[in-house]
Design a protein around this motif. Structure first.
Motif, PDB file in Angstrom:
ATOM      1  N   ASN A 127     -48.948  32.059  11.398  1.00 27.83           N
ATOM      2  CA  ASN A 127     -48.070  31.270  11.770  1.00 27.83           C
ATOM      3  C   ASN A 127     -47.437  30.822  13.168  1.00 27.83           C
ATOM      4  O   ASN A 127     -46.858  30.116  13.435  1.00 27.83           O
ATOM      5  CB  ASN A 127     -46.746  31.101  10.997  1.00 27.83           C
ATOM      6  N   ASN A 128     -48.037  31.768  14.241  1.00 28.26           N
ATOM      7  CA  ASN A 128     -47.741  31.803  15.471  1.00 28.26           C
ATOM      8  C   ASN A 128     -48.520  30.580  16.243  1.00 28.26           C
ATOM      9  O   ASN A 128     -49.552  30.069  15.810  1.00 28.26           O
ATOM     10  CB  ASN A 128     -48.168  33.310  16.166  1.00 28.26           C
ATOM     11  N   ARG A 129     -48.021  30.408  17.425  1.00 21.10           N
ATOM     12  CA  ARG A 129     -48.681  29.402  18.128  1.00 21.10           C
ATOM     13  C   ARG A 129     -49.770  30.090  19.043  1.00 21.10           C
ATOM     14  O   ARG A 129     -49.870  31.221  19.038  1.00 21.10           O
ATOM     15  CB  ARG A 129     -47.633  29.056  19.309  1.00 21.10           C
ATOM     16  N   PRO A 130     -50.862  29.504  19.061  1.00 17.88           N
ATOM     17  CA  PRO A 130     -52.131  30.154  19.678  1.00 17.88           C
ATOM     18  C   PRO A 130     -51.918  30.440  20.976  1.00 17.88           C
ATOM     19  O   PRO A 130     -51.363  30.170  21.777  1.00 17.88           O
ATOM     20  CB  PRO A 130     -53.057  28.697  19.949  1.00 17.88           C
ATOM     21  N   TYR A 131     -52.413  31.701  21.147  1.00 17.61           N
ATOM     22  CA  TYR A 131     -52.400  32.485  22.307  1.00 17.61           C
ATOM     23  C   TYR A 131     -54.020  32.847  22.714  1.00 17.61           C
ATOM     24  O   TYR A 131     -55.016  32.995  22.110  1.00 17.61           O
ATOM     25  CB  TYR A 131     -51.579  33.592  22.286  1.00 17.61           C
ATOM     26  N   PHE A 132     -53.923  33.268  24.165  1.00 20.98           N
ATOM     27  CA  PHE A 132     -55.239  33.197  24.837  1.00 20.98           C
ATOM     28  C   PHE A 132     -56.169  34.282  24.089  1.00 20.98           C
ATOM     29  O   PHE A 132     -57.355  34.042  23.891  1.00 20.98           O
ATOM     30  CB  PHE A 132     -55.112  33.715  26.509  1.00 20.98           C
ATOM     31  N   ASP A 133     -55.622  35.621  23.918  1.00 22.64           N
ATOM     32  CA  ASP A 133     -56.546  36.748  23.500  1.00 22.64           C
ATOM     33  C   ASP A 133     -57.208  36.294  22.207  1.00 22.64           C
ATOM     34  O   ASP A 133     -58.336  36.649  21.855  1.00 22.64           O
ATOM     35  CB  ASP A 133     -55.898  37.875  23.592  1.00 22.64           C
ATOM     36  N   GLY A 134     -56.222  35.799  21.379  1.00 25.20           N
ATOM     37  CA  GLY A 134     -56.541  35.216  20.029  1.00 25.20           C
ATOM     38  C   GLY A 134     -57.850  34.309  20.160  1.00 25.20           C
ATOM     39  O   GLY A 134     -58.858  34.445  19.069  1.00 25.20           O
ATOM     40  N   LEU A 135     -57.713  33.670  21.010  1.00 20.41           N
ATOM     41  CA  LEU A 135     -58.923  32.406  21.155  1.00 20.41           C
ATOM     42  C   LEU A 135     -60.468  33.269  21.177  1.00 20.41           C
ATOM     43  O   LEU A 135     -61.309  32.710  20.528  1.00 20.41           O
ATOM     44  CB  LEU A 135     -58.860  31.702  22.383  1.00 20.41           C
ATOM     45  N   ASN A 136     -60.368  34.307  21.739  1.00 20.41           N
ATOM     46  CA  ASN A 136     -61.797  35.068  21.685  1.00 20.41           C
ATOM     47  C   ASN A 136     -62.142  35.505  20.434  1.00 20.41           C
ATOM     48  O   ASN A 136     -63.085  35.826  20.291  1.00 20.41           O
ATOM     49  CB  ASN A 136     -61.416  36.280  22.454  1.00 20.41           C
ATOM     50  N   HIS A 137     -61.305  35.667  19.167  1.00 16.65           N
ATOM     51  CA  HIS A 137     -61.501  35.975  17.990  1.00 16.65           C
ATOM     52  C   HIS A 137     -62.029  34.830  17.076  1.00 16.65           C
ATOM     53  O   HIS A 137     -62.400  35.095  15.922  1.00 16.65           O
ATOM     54  CB  HIS A 137     -60.448  36.645  17.273  1.00 16.65           C
ATOM     55  N   LEU A 138     -61.998  33.662  17.756  1.00 19.03           N
ATOM     56  CA  LEU A 138     -62.466  32.396  16.967  1.00 19.03           C
ATOM     57  C   LEU A 138     -63.760  32.256  16.896  1.00 19.03           C
ATOM     58  O   LEU A 138     -64.349  31.631  17.602  1.00 19.03           O
ATOM     59  CB  LEU A 138     -61.757  31.210  17.207  1.00 19.03           C
ATOM     60  N   LYS A 139     -64.704  33.059  15.995  1.00 18.90           N
ATOM     61  CA  LYS A 139     -65.934  32.985  16.200  1.00 18.90           C
ATOM     62  C   LYS A 139     -66.457  31.799  15.463  1.00 18.90           C
ATOM     63  O   LYS A 139     -67.431  30.833  16.104  1.00 18.90           O
ATOM     64  CB  LYS A 139     -66.714  34.055  15.229  1.00 18.90           C
ATOM     65  N   VAL A 140     -66.087  31.234  14.184  1.00 17.34           N
ATOM     66  CA  VAL A 140     -66.737  30.323  13.532  1.00 17.34           C
ATOM     67  C   VAL A 140     -66.352  28.943  14.427  1.00 17.34           C
ATOM     68  O   VAL A 140     -67.266  27.943  14.642  1.00 17.34           O
ATOM     69  CB  VAL A 140     -65.948  30.025  12.159  1.00 17.34           C
ATOM     70  N   VAL A 141     -65.085  28.665  15.029  1.00 13.09           N
ATOM     71  CA  VAL A 141     -64.503  27.728  15.682  1.00 13.09           C
ATOM     72  C   VAL A 141     -65.326  27.605  16.967  1.00 13.09           C
ATOM     73  O   VAL A 141     -65.766  26.219  17.378  1.00 13.09           O
ATOM     74  CB  VAL A 141     -63.145  27.779  15.846  1.00 13.09           C
ATOM     75  N   SER A 142     -65.680  28.730  17.685  1.00 15.32           N
ATOM     76  CA  SER A 142     -66.431  28.790  18.782  1.00 15.32           C
ATOM     77  C   SER A 142     -67.673  28.274  18.733  1.00 15.32           C
ATOM     78  O   SER A 142     -68.473  27.314  19.338  1.00 15.32           O
ATOM     79  CB  SER A 142     -66.490  29.905  19.471  1.00 15.32           C
ATOM     80  N   ASN A 143     -68.252  28.556  17.635  1.00 16.91           N
ATOM     81  CA  ASN A 143     -69.735  28.082  16.895  1.00 16.91           C
ATOM     82  C   ASN A 143     -69.904  26.566  16.944  1.00 16.91           C
ATOM     83  O   ASN A 143     -70.722  25.817  17.361  1.00 16.91           O
ATOM     84  CB  ASN A 143     -70.229  28.392  15.827  1.00 16.91           C
ATOM     85  N   TYR A 144     -68.754  25.690  16.439  1.00 11.75           N
ATOM     86  CA  TYR A 144     -68.825  24.331  16.588  1.00 11.75           C
ATOM     87  C   TYR A 144     -68.798  23.722  17.724  1.00 11.75           C
ATOM     88  O   TYR A 144     -69.570  22.929  17.901  1.00 11.75           O
ATOM     89  CB  TYR A 144     -67.349  23.831  15.658  1.00 11.75           C
ATOM     90  N   ASP A 145     -68.126  24.413  18.758  1.00  7.05           N
ATOM     91  CA  ASP A 145     -67.992  23.897  20.125  1.00  7.05           C
ATOM     92  C   ASP A 145     -69.345  23.837  20.715  1.00  7.05           C
ATOM     93  O   ASP A 145     -69.751  23.029  21.284  1.00  7.05           O
ATOM     94  CB  ASP A 145     -66.903  24.567  20.908  1.00  7.05           C
ATOM     95  N   PHE A 146     -70.149  24.942  20.404  1.00  9.14           N
ATOM     96  CA  PHE A 146     -71.616  25.370  20.903  1.00  9.14           C
ATOM     97  C   PHE A 146     -72.425  24.196  20.469  1.00  9.14           C
ATOM     98  O   PHE A 146     -73.299  23.643  21.229  1.00  9.14           O
ATOM     99  CB  PHE A 146     -72.037  26.664  20.895  1.00  9.14           C
ATOM    100  N   GLU A 147     -72.206  24.075  18.970  1.00 12.47           N
ATOM    101  CA  GLU A 147     -73.191  22.862  18.346  1.00 12.47           C
ATOM    102  C   GLU A 147     -73.184  21.703  19.177  1.00 12.47           C
ATOM    103  O   GLU A 147     -73.975  20.967  19.201  1.00 12.47           O
ATOM    104  CB  GLU A 147     -72.834  22.489  16.878  1.00 12.47           C
TER     105      GLU A 147
END
Ligand code: HEM
Length: 447
Positions: free
Chosen positions: A427-447
Motif C-alpha cells: 500500500n506504499n507509494r511507488p519508489y525508485f528502487d521498487g521499480l527495478n523489481h517490476l519484471k512483468v510490468v517492464s516487459n509490457y513496456d518493452f513490448e
C-alpha cells in the motif's frame, strides 16, 4: 562642369567637332566656323551649352537603351534560371532519383508530377482512420496506412513519393541497423520549414551541431537525475486517479474515455519534470504546441512550395504567432532560472535546470568526460525545451493508452501485473528502487 569640358574639347580639335556638330544638327555653328574663330567665341560658349545638352541627351538615351537591354537580358536569364530550377525540382531530379533507386533493386511507385503519392496517401490515410481501430495486434494498416500499402505493393524495402521527394521504406532489421549507425552518410530528411516550428532542435540537427546538443542534453536523461523526477510522476498520476475515483464513486461505475485523461497526464508530467516550479506556465506553452501540431499535420499533407512560409495566410500567421508566444514564455522562464542560478540557487532537479547547468559547464570549458563542445545560445535552449514536449508528450500517452487496451484484452496479464505491483509496493507509494523489481510490468513496456 560638363559644359566647360566640352568647350575645351571644341577649341582643340575643330574639324572633328564640326563634323560632330553637323551630325547633331548644329548647322549654324558649322557654317560660321570657317570665317573666324574669334567672332564666334561668344557663340561658341552658347552653342557649347547646346552641344553639351545634346550630347548628354544622346548619352542618356544611349544609356537608357543600354539599361533596358541589360534589364531584358537579366530578366530572361533569371526566368531561364528559375524555370530550370523548377524543372529540376519537379521533374528532372525526381526522375533521376527514381532511376537510381530502381537500379539499386528497389521497387516503388512511378513519380507523378509535383504531388508524387501525396494525394493517394492522404486518401488512404483518411479511409484508414475513418473507422474505429480494431483491437488486434495487427495495427500497422491503421497506424501507418500508406507505409503498409507501399510495403504490400512494392516490397519490404521500397520507395514512395512525398511530393517530389522519394521516401525509402526499409524494414530489414540489418539494413535499419546499418543506416542508423551511419548517420553521417544517411542524412535526415529536410522538412517543411513551417514544420520546423514544431519539430526543432536535436531532432533536426546533423553532425557537429547534433553532437554538441546531444552532449549537453544527455545528463538530463541520466538515471540518477530521473530518480528525482519520481515525485512529479507520482503527483500527476495521483491527480488523475483521484478524478477517476470521484467519477466512479457516484454510481460505483462509469464509462470513461481514458485517452484525453492520459494526454493531460503526460502533459502534466512533462510540464513538472521540464519546468519544475514554473509548471503552470509550461502548461500554457504545451497547449500552444498542441495547436501548432494540429496546423503542422495539415500542412504536411500538401506539397511545400518554396517561399510559401512567407505568404501571410491565416494558418501561416497563426503558426508564427503561436511560435512567438511560446518562445517569449520560454525565454522568460529561462531568464528567471538563469538569474536564480547566478544568485546561487540550485535548480538541477528538472530538465531545464539540468540542461542549463550542463550548458553552463560547457560555456566555462568544463564539459563532462571530454573537452568542451561549446555552449548553446538561449534560442537553442528554447528550441530544445520545445522538443522535450513534442518528443515526450504524445509518444508516452499513446503508449499508455495502447498498454491499457491490451491489458483489457488480456485480463490474465492484467491480473499478473496487478499482483506484481501489490507484491512490490503493497500500500506504499511507488519508489525508485521498487521499480527495478517490476519484471512483468517492464516487459509490457518493452513490448
Ligand atoms: C513511448 C515514448 C517514446 C517513444 C516511442 C519515443 C520515440 C523516439 C524516436 C523514434 C526518436 C527518434 C526520432 C528521429 O531521430 O527521427 C526519438 C527521439 C527523441 N526523443 Fe523520444 N520517444 C519517447 C519518449 C520520449 C520522452 C519522454 C522524451 C523526453 C522528455 C523524449 C525525447 C526525445 C529526444 C530529445 C529525441 C531526439 C534524440 C536525438 O535526436 O538525439 N522521448 N524518440
Amino acid at each position: 562642369m560638363m559644359c566647360f569640358k566640352e568647350t575645351v574639347t571644341i577649341s582643340c580639335s575643330c574639324s572633328c567637332v564640326a563634323r560632330k556638330l553637323r551630325d547633331l544638327g548644329c548647322h549654324e555653328f558649322v557654317e560660321g566656323w570657317s570665317q573666324s574663330h574669334l567672332s564666334y567665341s561668344l557663340h561658341i560658349v552658347s552653342l557649347s551649352f547646346q552641344l553639351a545638352n545634346s550630347l548628354s541627351l544622346s548619352l542618356s538615351m544611349e544609356l537608357n537603351r543600354f539599361a533596358a537591354a541589360a534589364a531584358a537580358v537579366v530578366v530572361v536569364v533569371v526566368v531561364i534560371w528559375l524555370g530550370w530550377r523548377v524543372l529540376n525540382w519537379v521533374w528532372l531530379t525526381p526522375k533521376k532519383l527514381e532511376r537510381c533507386l530502381r537500379k539499386q533493386g528497389l521497387s516503388g511507385s512511378s513519380y507523378r508530377l509535383l504531388f508524387g503519392d501525396l494525394k493517394d496517401s492522404t486518401k488512404i490515410t483518411k479511409e484508414a482512420i475513418s473507422s474505429p481501430i480494431s483491437f488486434s495486434q495487427d495495427i500497422v494498416p491503421r497506424v501507418v496506412p500508406y507505409t503498409h500499402y507501399s510495403v504490400t505493393n512494392y516490397g519490404k524495402n521500397s520507395f514512395t513519393w512525398i511530393g517530389p521527394k522519394p521516401r525509402v521504406t526499409i524494414t530489414d532489421p540489418e539494413l535499419v541497423k546499418e543506416i542508423l549507425s551511419k548517420n553521417f552518410n544517411f542524412k535526415k530528411v529536410k522538412i517543411n520549414p513551417l514544420a520546423r516550428l514544431l519539430v526543432p532542435g536535436l531532432a533536426t540537427y546533423e553532425d557537429e551541431q547534433w553532437v554538441k546538443h546531444r552532449k549537453i542534453i544527455n545528463p538530463a536523461f541520466h538515471m540518477e537525475k530521473l530518480k528525482h523526477m519520481l515525485p512529479a510522476f507520482d503527483s500527476s498520476c495521483s491527480e488523475m486517479i483521484s478524478k477517476w475515483e470521484n467519477m466512479v464513486s457516484m454510481q460505483g461505475f462509469c464509462e470513461l474515455d481514458v485517452w484525453p485523461s492520459l494526454q493531460t497526464l503526460t502533459s502534466d508530467v512533462i510540464s513538472r519534470t521540464a519546468f519544475g516550479s514554473s509548471y503552470e506556465e509550461g502548461r500554457r506553452i504545451f497547449q500552444l504546441q498542441a495547436e501548432l501540431a494540429e496546423h503542422t499535420i495539415q500542412i504536411l499533407s500538401s506539397v511545400y512550395i518554396p517561399g510559401w512560409r512567407f505568404v501571410p495566410t491565416k494558418r501561416n500567421r497563426r503558426m508564427k504567432e503561436i511560435d512567438n508566444e511560446a518562445k517569449a514564455s520560454l525565454r522568460a522562464i529561462i531568464n528567471r532560472r538563469l538569474q536564480a542560478m547566478k544568485a546561487g540557487e540550485s535548480s538541477n532537479e528538472d530538465l531545464l535546470g539540468i540542461l542549463l547547468e550542463s550548458n553552463l559547464r560547457e560555456d566555462q570549458g568544463n564539459g563532462i568526460n571530454s573537452k568542451s563542445v561549446g555552449s548553446m545560445s538561449i534560442d537553442e535552449v528554447i528550441e530544445e525545451c520545445k522538443l522535450f514536449y513534442l518528443a515526450g508528450q504524445e509518444t508516452t500517452s499513446v503508449l499508455l493508452v495502447w498498454t491499457m487496451v491490451l491489458l483489457s484484452r488480456y485480463p490474465h496479464w492484467q491480473q499478473r501485473a496487478r499482483e506484481e505491483v501489490l507484491q512490490v509496493f503493497g500500500n506504499n507509494r511507488p519508489y525508485f528502487d521498487g521499480l527495478n523489481h517490476l519484471k512483468v510490468v517492464s516487459n509490457y513496456d518493452f513490448e
